[in-house]
Design a protein around this motif. Sequence first.
Motif, PDB file in Angstrom:
ATOM      1  N   ILE A 305       0.825  -1.211   0.000  1.00 13.72           N
ATOM      2  CA  ILE A 305       0.000   0.000   0.000  1.00 13.72           C
ATOM      3  C   ILE A 305       0.861   1.263   0.000  1.00 13.72           C
ATOM      4  O   ILE A 305       0.424   2.305  -0.485  1.00 13.72           O
ATOM      5  CB  ILE A 305      -1.027   0.001   1.154  1.00 13.72           C
ATOM      6  CG1 ILE A 305      -0.362  -0.169   2.515  1.00 13.72           C
ATOM      7  CG2 ILE A 305      -2.075  -1.073   0.914  1.00 13.72           C
ATOM      8  CD1 ILE A 305      -1.338  -0.087   3.684  1.00 13.72           C
ATOM      9  N   GLU A 308       1.715   1.643  -3.652  1.00 10.17           N
ATOM     10  CA  GLU A 308       0.501   2.118  -4.320  1.00 10.17           C
ATOM     11  C   GLU A 308       0.282   3.607  -4.063  1.00 10.17           C
ATOM     12  O   GLU A 308      -0.100   4.347  -4.965  1.00 10.17           O
ATOM     13  CB  GLU A 308      -0.711   1.338  -3.832  1.00 10.17           C
ATOM     14  CG  GLU A 308      -0.840  -0.046  -4.379  1.00 10.17           C
ATOM     15  CD  GLU A 308      -2.122  -0.726  -3.906  1.00 10.17           C
ATOM     16  OE1 GLU A 308      -2.420  -1.818  -4.406  1.00 10.17           O
ATOM     17  OE2 GLU A 308      -2.828  -0.168  -3.024  1.00 10.17           O
ATOM     18  N   ASP A 309       0.482   4.036  -2.816  1.00 10.28           N
ATOM     19  CA  ASP A 309       0.359   5.462  -2.492  1.00 10.28           C
ATOM     20  C   ASP A 309       1.157   6.307  -3.469  1.00 10.28           C
ATOM     21  O   ASP A 309       0.677   7.324  -3.991  1.00 10.28           O
ATOM     22  CB  ASP A 309       0.905   5.745  -1.087  1.00 10.28           C
ATOM     23  CG  ASP A 309      -0.045   5.399   0.035  1.00 10.28           C
ATOM     24  OD1 ASP A 309      -1.199   5.022  -0.235  1.00 10.28           O
ATOM     25  OD2 ASP A 309       0.378   5.507   1.205  1.00 10.28           O
ATOM     26  N   ARG A 333      -8.709   8.656  -2.825  1.00 13.85           N
ATOM     27  CA  ARG A 333      -8.533   7.326  -3.411  1.00 13.85           C
ATOM     28  C   ARG A 333      -7.875   6.341  -2.456  1.00 13.85           C
ATOM     29  O   ARG A 333      -8.093   5.141  -2.555  1.00 13.85           O
ATOM     30  CB  ARG A 333      -7.698   7.425  -4.696  1.00 13.85           C
ATOM     31  CG  ARG A 333      -8.432   7.969  -5.891  1.00 13.85           C
ATOM     32  CD  ARG A 333      -7.504   8.083  -7.097  1.00 13.85           C
ATOM     33  NE  ARG A 333      -7.010   6.779  -7.547  1.00 13.85           N
ATOM     34  CZ  ARG A 333      -6.108   6.627  -8.527  1.00 13.85           C
ATOM     35  NH1 ARG A 333      -5.612   7.703  -9.128  1.00 13.85           N
ATOM     36  NH2 ARG A 333      -5.702   5.428  -8.891  1.00 13.85           N
ATOM     37  N   ARG A 334      -7.073   6.831  -1.534  1.00 13.43           N
ATOM     38  CA  ARG A 334      -6.257   5.938  -0.718  1.00 13.43           C
ATOM     39  C   ARG A 334      -6.854   5.595   0.642  1.00 13.43           C
ATOM     40  O   ARG A 334      -6.532   4.540   1.209  1.00 13.43           O
ATOM     41  CB  ARG A 334      -4.870   6.564  -0.493  1.00 13.43           C
ATOM     42  CG  ARG A 334      -4.073   6.741  -1.743  1.00 13.43           C
ATOM     43  CD  ARG A 334      -3.933   5.456  -2.517  1.00 13.43           C
ATOM     44  NE  ARG A 334      -3.199   4.442  -1.770  1.00 13.43           N
ATOM     45  CZ  ARG A 334      -3.291   3.139  -1.989  1.00 13.43           C
ATOM     46  NH1 ARG A 334      -4.116   2.659  -2.906  1.00 13.43           N
ATOM     47  NH2 ARG A 334      -2.573   2.288  -1.270  1.00 13.43           N
ATOM     48  N   CYS A 338      -6.385   1.759   2.484  1.00  8.02           N
ATOM     49  CA  CYS A 338      -5.347   1.665   3.515  1.00  8.02           C
ATOM     50  C   CYS A 338      -5.960   1.391   4.887  1.00  8.02           C
ATOM     51  O   CYS A 338      -5.396   0.629   5.682  1.00  8.02           O
ATOM     52  CB  CYS A 338      -4.519   2.941   3.537  1.00  8.02           C
ATOM     53  SG  CYS A 338      -3.605   3.227   2.000  1.00  8.02           S
TER      54      CYS A 338
END
Length: 376
Positions: A305, A308-309, A333-334, A338
């Motif tokens: 993650i 991805e961030d 979006r995160r 998360c």
Amino acid sequence: MNAGINKAVIIGGGFAGMTAAARLARQGVEVDLLEIDPGWRSYGAGISLHGSTLRVLKELGLLHRFMEEGFASDGVQMRGPDDRILVNLPTPRVAGPDVPGGGGIMRPALAKILQEEVVAAGVNVRLGTTFSTIDNREDGVWVAIGDGSPERYDLAIGADGLYSRVRAILFPEAPKPRFIGQSVWRAVLPRPAEITTVTMWLGPKLKVGINGVSSDKAYLFLTEDKEVNDFVAPDTFVESLRALLRQFPSPIIQTIADQLSEENHVIYRPLEQMLVPRPWRKGRVALIGDAVHATTPHLAAGACIGIEDAMVLAQEVGNAATVHEALAAFEARRWERCRMVVENSGRLADIEIHGGSREEHAAIMGASMKTLAEVI
């Protein structure tokens, strides 16, 4: 558009920071990457990667490097302590039909792949230094690096980990990392011939797992309940881990226990967790990775993650008209993804500590992996 961002500084040269630096530089942003370690080293044993992480590596053009250095496989197999198979969990092939749903690699090997990409992208890497002050203004963020004078940037990214100094400055009231009552042991060993995918053994109070990290090596992890976060002397690591492995009657685990030695690079770490509530940004400064959502390894998704961030932030910088729009879109979006990883990982730890339902444990694992396979 790059949201009007021509120059950015990234504080922290770990996996998330490196990914952000390389991606932004490829988009034409001038990037300074600050890494306090003069050797730019990556510590630890192996690391498990989900298909979603492989998807990001593919987008970066680095999947082939992972396939050369690491180990890819499909599925997660859960066993009882005596090798009885409890459940096989699928791992969707989200990086493409020809790319397995997950895998593993040694942390230093993944770090080297990303470091080479950072350098190739033209990032200005500044080792052995960090920031001394951050002045967050409407027209720019002024960052003093080391003992130097403040320099102006359009964007600053805090990717400086669990004990982030950037977070402490932006959000001094943010929650602190919390010891969850478990610790993890890790070791590197020859990959047993019987292990062709991620395999875990669930005992009454312990969990042990093995994942391949190359064509011939694997890393072993074992979670142990700990009421308090006491110091464990390094010269006791091998014998302590061997004694824990002896509690599993599995012939595979018993063989590993027999052969365990200093050559297996045994390491020990207490497990901590932290989820910073929104916002994760203030003005022209944003936080990513462990600086805002440090998770335990129960879903093997912490690095996932964070990487991805970095990709999502770079995407939103490329899509938005202003830095404020980009950071707001990134956070939107995160957050939910998360939050799910941190909270579900914590629930898995709670089940293991208190002897909860194995069925619930498997269901959370399955649902979480399905969510991680969704579009970022």
